[in-house]
Design a protein around this motif. Structure first.
Motif, mmCIF file in Angstrom:
data_model
loop_
_atom_site.group_PDB
_atom_site.id
_atom_site.type_symbol
_atom_site.label_atom_id
_atom_site.label_comp_id
_atom_site.label_asym_id
_atom_site.label_seq_id
_atom_site.Cartn_x
_atom_site.Cartn_y
_atom_site.Cartn_z
ATOM 1 N N TYR A 81 24.832 4.989 47.427
ATOM 2 C CA TYR A 81 24.119 5.784 46.423
ATOM 3 C C TYR A 81 23.404 6.901 47.166
ATOM 4 O O TYR A 81 22.454 6.662 47.916
ATOM 5 C CB TYR A 81 23.123 4.904 45.649
ATOM 6 N N LEU A 82 23.905 8.116 46.972
ATOM 7 C CA LEU A 82 23.386 9.265 47.718
ATOM 8 C C LEU A 82 22.566 10.142 46.776
ATOM 9 O O LEU A 82 23.043 10.531 45.704
ATOM 10 C CB LEU A 82 24.568 10.058 48.298
ATOM 11 N N VAL A 83 21.347 10.444 47.186
ATOM 12 C CA VAL A 83 20.486 11.300 46.358
ATOM 13 C C VAL A 83 21.097 12.695 46.292
ATOM 14 O O VAL A 83 21.429 13.300 47.320
ATOM 15 C CB VAL A 83 19.053 11.353 46.932
ATOM 16 N N ASP A 84 21.269 13.166 45.059
ATOM 17 C CA ASP A 84 21.883 14.481 44.842
ATOM 18 C C ASP A 84 20.935 15.571 45.346
ATOM 19 O O ASP A 84 19.738 15.536 45.047
ATOM 20 C CB ASP A 84 22.134 14.651 43.331
ATOM 21 N N ALA A 85 21.453 16.496 46.138
ATOM 22 C CA ALA A 85 20.599 17.555 46.692
ATOM 23 C C ALA A 85 21.438 18.779 47.026
ATOM 24 O O ALA A 85 22.673 18.705 47.093
ATOM 25 C CB ALA A 85 19.909 17.044 47.954
ATOM 26 N N THR A 86 20.761 19.892 47.229
ATOM 27 C CA THR A 86 21.470 21.113 47.626
ATOM 28 C C THR A 86 21.230 21.403 49.111
ATOM 29 O O THR A 86 21.832 22.301 49.673
ATOM 30 C CB THR A 86 20.959 22.315 46.810
ATOM 31 N N ASP A 87 20.302 20.667 49.725
ATOM 32 C CA ASP A 87 19.930 20.972 51.105
ATOM 33 C C ASP A 87 20.039 19.749 52.021
ATOM 34 O O ASP A 87 19.056 19.346 52.657
ATOM 35 C CB ASP A 87 18.510 21.554 51.150
ATOM 36 N N TYR A 88 21.227 19.141 52.052
ATOM 37 C CA TYR A 88 21.446 18.013 52.973
ATOM 38 C C TYR A 88 21.319 18.503 54.420
ATOM 39 O O TYR A 88 21.663 19.654 54.726
ATOM 40 C CB TYR A 88 22.849 17.431 52.782
ATOM 41 N N SER A 89 20.856 17.631 55.315
ATOM 42 C CA SER A 89 20.841 18.013 56.732
ATOM 43 C C SER A 89 22.290 18.134 57.207
ATOM 44 O O SER A 89 23.211 17.557 56.602
ATOM 45 C CB SER A 89 20.084 16.974 57.562
ATOM 46 N N THR A 90 22.476 18.895 58.281
ATOM 47 C CA THR A 90 23.845 19.160 58.760
ATOM 48 C C THR A 90 24.588 17.870 59.092
ATOM 49 O O THR A 90 25.746 17.673 58.721
ATOM 50 C CB THR A 90 23.772 20.054 60.020
ATOM 51 N N ALA A 91 23.865 16.966 59.806
ATOM 52 C CA ALA A 91 24.527 15.713 60.214
ATOM 53 C C ALA A 91 24.797 14.821 59.006
ATOM 54 O O ALA A 91 25.765 14.053 58.996
ATOM 55 C CB ALA A 91 23.661 14.993 61.243
ATOM 56 N N ASN A 92 23.956 14.930 57.992
ATOM 57 C CA ASN A 92 24.162 14.164 56.766
ATOM 58 C C ASN A 92 25.458 14.634 56.102
ATOM 59 O O ASN A 92 26.345 13.817 55.771
ATOM 60 C CB ASN A 92 22.944 14.365 55.841
ATOM 61 N N LEU A 93 25.590 15.974 55.946
ATOM 62 C CA LEU A 93 26.797 16.542 55.312
ATOM 63 C C LEU A 93 28.062 16.140 56.062
ATOM 64 O O LEU A 93 29.071 15.740 55.461
ATOM 65 C CB LEU A 93 26.690 18.071 55.298
ATOM 66 N N GLN A 105 28.331 7.474 45.268
ATOM 67 C CA GLN A 105 27.892 7.780 43.910
ATOM 68 C C GLN A 105 26.597 8.581 44.029
ATOM 69 O O GLN A 105 25.665 8.166 44.720
ATOM 70 C CB GLN A 105 27.633 6.466 43.187
ATOM 71 N N LYS A 106 26.541 9.739 43.379
ATOM 72 C CA LYS A 106 25.334 10.570 43.446
ATOM 73 C C LYS A 106 24.288 10.038 42.457
ATOM 74 O O LYS A 106 24.633 9.664 41.330
ATOM 75 C CB LYS A 106 25.666 12.029 43.112
ATOM 76 N N ILE A 107 23.064 10.013 42.911
ATOM 77 C CA ILE A 107 21.971 9.559 42.040
ATOM 78 C C ILE A 107 20.820 10.557 42.115
ATOM 79 O O ILE A 107 20.775 11.394 43.017
ATOM 80 C CB ILE A 107 21.441 8.151 42.435
ATOM 81 N N SER A 108 19.873 10.413 41.194
ATOM 82 C CA SER A 108 18.656 11.218 41.262
ATOM 83 C C SER A 108 17.487 10.260 41.484
ATOM 84 O O SER A 108 17.637 9.042 41.325
ATOM 85 C CB SER A 108 18.488 12.018 39.971
ATOM 86 N N PRO A 109 16.308 10.806 41.833
ATOM 87 C CA PRO A 109 15.174 9.913 42.131
ATOM 88 C C PRO A 109 14.823 8.980 40.975
ATOM 89 O O PRO A 109 14.270 7.910 41.204
ATOM 90 C CB PRO A 109 14.019 10.885 42.398
#
Ligand SMILES: NC(=O)C1=CN([C@@H]2O[C@H](COP(=O)(O)OP(=O)(O)OC[C@H]3O[C@@H](n4cnc5c(N)ncnc54)[C@H](OP(=O)(O)O)[C@@H]3O)[C@@H](O)[C@H]2O)[C@@H](O)CC1
Ligand SMILES: [K+]
Length: 502
Positions: A81-93, A105-109
């Motif tokens: 479950y990955l928090v949906d974001a526009t600014d993931y860290s480079t290593a995260n992406l 699966q994308k989730i929100s807080p």
């Protein structure tokens, strides 16, 4: 072991990348692999387990994505479950791309999750990068995770818990059963008030740059065997009982003579050359019988101490256990302390209670003395505090003002020195929460001080060995049945470990 702040951890991470010529991605792989190895040890048949892995947008989330890949490769059931974001860290992406998209699966807080019974949760939402308490919008996700029936393993920090400052009691925070924290324990994991969020933690060595770790300056340390080794003194065959000091325990009152007995036995098991007790005369026969190795001097009064002995011939003195606060005892203690002794004392229990009632007395306590208050005694001395961080600041100010060494007792007991350095203990267990454990510590500390260890060395070594003996004891006795006297009988094993490592 040094305890580093979030800013220091980040600096060491950066330095490691330079020193070792590795990328953030490499370091993440290394960090997540150490956690994977721990999990594999706990659950060797990974294919039989289902993991719910909650990932944030930063590098803590990146660790989770690597873990998901490693677990998936071992045929474990993996749900990310990955928090949906526009600014993931480079290593995260980069690690999102290395994982099969169908697993994520994308989730929100504010997503409400339901975790089935038997699933294992890995919390990788936030690590040391959490800068402020989590906002209300996170509550439903965090509460949903906390409602799971299986174990929760947090990576680096329980998400929502601040590394270096107080976290409000009502804040949304993951309640981790075990925290796998990288390279250095974080302050937030050591504070007793945070124990419901970090029930246990393990420090994993991820090979960060040794030279960077050495360069970081911190007042916070975590006691391990490596810290004791440099000052632990091995004995030579030419040493004799006169070399190891004559220690004196002053305490006891009618019905509380056991405290003195325990302290004497602990002192004798901690290597003192000679041990004596000063007690009310009602305890004379029982102490002589129970501890034949010790000598006893008794007060003229039956039930309480009414005068203090001449202490000049003793190398160390532990005062206060089981002593009571009868007016005669208070008066006698005041005369004793106001004479201006030049030897550091170990002060516990009623000695602290008497001092707490009269702030003017503190100026007479010899500099370098050791205070071992339990939480109630500490609050009698210092008043109240809002949280553990404020408590620590208050203790530091007091230790500096009177040049004293203060032990804040509890899980991860903390030693505060007059120069404001803090040493958190790594040993001990809940089985020690029985009356008498503190009396044993007084005995150990008095014995070590009498052998010529400095007050700081005495506390570091004494507190570590006290907890370690209890840890060894519970391996066979369990936390429910552990008696303080079992700590004494396991002191030899704790000393032997130290002897072998030094
Ligand atoms: N560096 C390395 O190479 C290695 C690091 N490692 C791992 O990295 C972790 C540290 O990673 P990190 O620095 O990316 O921080 P992390 O905890 O993921 O969170 C940062 C994100 O949270 C956000 N944010 C903050 N507060 C917030 C709030 N209250 N509410 C909401 N959002 C908030 C913040 O956003 P911002 O506020 O800055 O916009 C940012 O996007 C470390 O614990 C370890 O697990 C290991 O792999 C070893 C190699
Ligand atoms: K986490």
């Amino acid at each position: 072991m040094k305890i580093l702040s979030a800013a220091q951890m980040s600096w060491v991470d950066q330095q490691t990348m330079k020193d070792q010529e590795v990328s953030s991605l490499d370091l993440m792989e290394r960090a997540a692999t150490t956690v994977f190895d721990e999990i594999k040890q706990l659950y060797p048949r990974l294919a039989q387990y289902t993991f719910y892995i909650f990932c944030g947008k930063g590098n803590n989330g990146g660790d989770g994505l690597v873990l998901a890949r490693l677990l998936d490769q071992q045929q474990a059931q993996v749900n990310v479950y990955l928090v949906d974001a526009t600014d993931y860290s480079t290593a995260n992406l980069a690690n999102q791309k290395r994982l099969s998209a169908h697993l994520i699966q994308k989730i929100s807080p504010d997503t409400q999750v339901h975790i089935p019974a038997g699933a294992i949760v890995l919390d990788c939402l936030f690590g040391y990068g959490l800068k402020r308490p989590l906002a209300e919008e996170w509550r439903s996700l965090i509460t949903g995770i906390n409602c799971c029936t299986g174990p929760i393993y947090a990576i680096d920090m329980p998400s929502g818990l601040l590394s270096d400052g107080p976290t409000a009691a009502e804040a949304p925070v993951i309640q981790a059963d075990v925290v796998y924290t990288f390279q250095s324990p974080k302050l937030g994991l050591l504070m007793p008030g945070n124990s419901r969020w970090a029930k246990a933690f393990r420090v994993l060595d991820i090979g960060l740059s040794r030279s960077a770790l050495e360069q970081v300056d911190t007042i916070f340390h975590y006691i391990d065997l490596a810290l004791l080794g440099p000052f632990y003194r091995k004995r030579s065959k030419f040493d004799h009982k006169g070399t190891f000091g004559h220690c004196l325990i002053i305490g006891g009152s009618r019905g509380k003579m056991g405290a003195v007995q325990l302290a004497l036995k602990a002192a004798l098991r901690s290597g003192c050359g000679l041990a004596s007790a000063y007690i009310p005369s009602c305890g004379y026969t029982s102490i002589q019988t129970a501890v034949p190795e010790a000598m006893v001097i008794s007060d003229p009064e039956e039930e309480m101490i009414t005068q203090f002995p001449d202490t000049r011939t003793f190398q160390s003195i532990g005062v206060g256990i089981g002593m009571g606060t009868a007016q005669y005892t208070i008066d006698a203690f005041k005369v004793f302390i106001m004479q201006g002794l030049d030897t550091a004392l170990v002060l516990d229990a009623d000695a602290l209670n008497i001092l707490a009632q009269d702030r003017d007395l503190w100026q007479f306590v010899p500099k370098g003395s050791i205070l071992t208050p339990h939480p109630k005694e500490l609050s009698r001395i210092l008043g109240t505090w809002q949280n553990d961080f404020e408590k620590l600041e208050k203790v530091k100010a007091f230790a500096e003002e009177y040049q004293l060494y203060i032990l804040i007792k509890g899980a991860n007991s903390a030693i505060v020195t007059p120069d404001g350095t803090v040493y958190f203990n790594s040993t001990g267990n809940v089985g020690m929460a029985t009356g008498g454990s503190g009396d044993i510590l007084t005995g150990i500390l008095t014995a070590l001080l009498g052998q010529g260890y400095s007050s700081q060395e005495t506390l570091i070594m004494g507190v570590y060995l006290h907890g370690r003996a209890a840890d060894i004891a519970v391996q066979t006795l369990g936390v429910y049945s552990l008696l303080p006297s079992d700590i004494i009988s396991h002191l030899p094993a704790a000393f032997l470990e130290l002897e072998k490592q030094s």
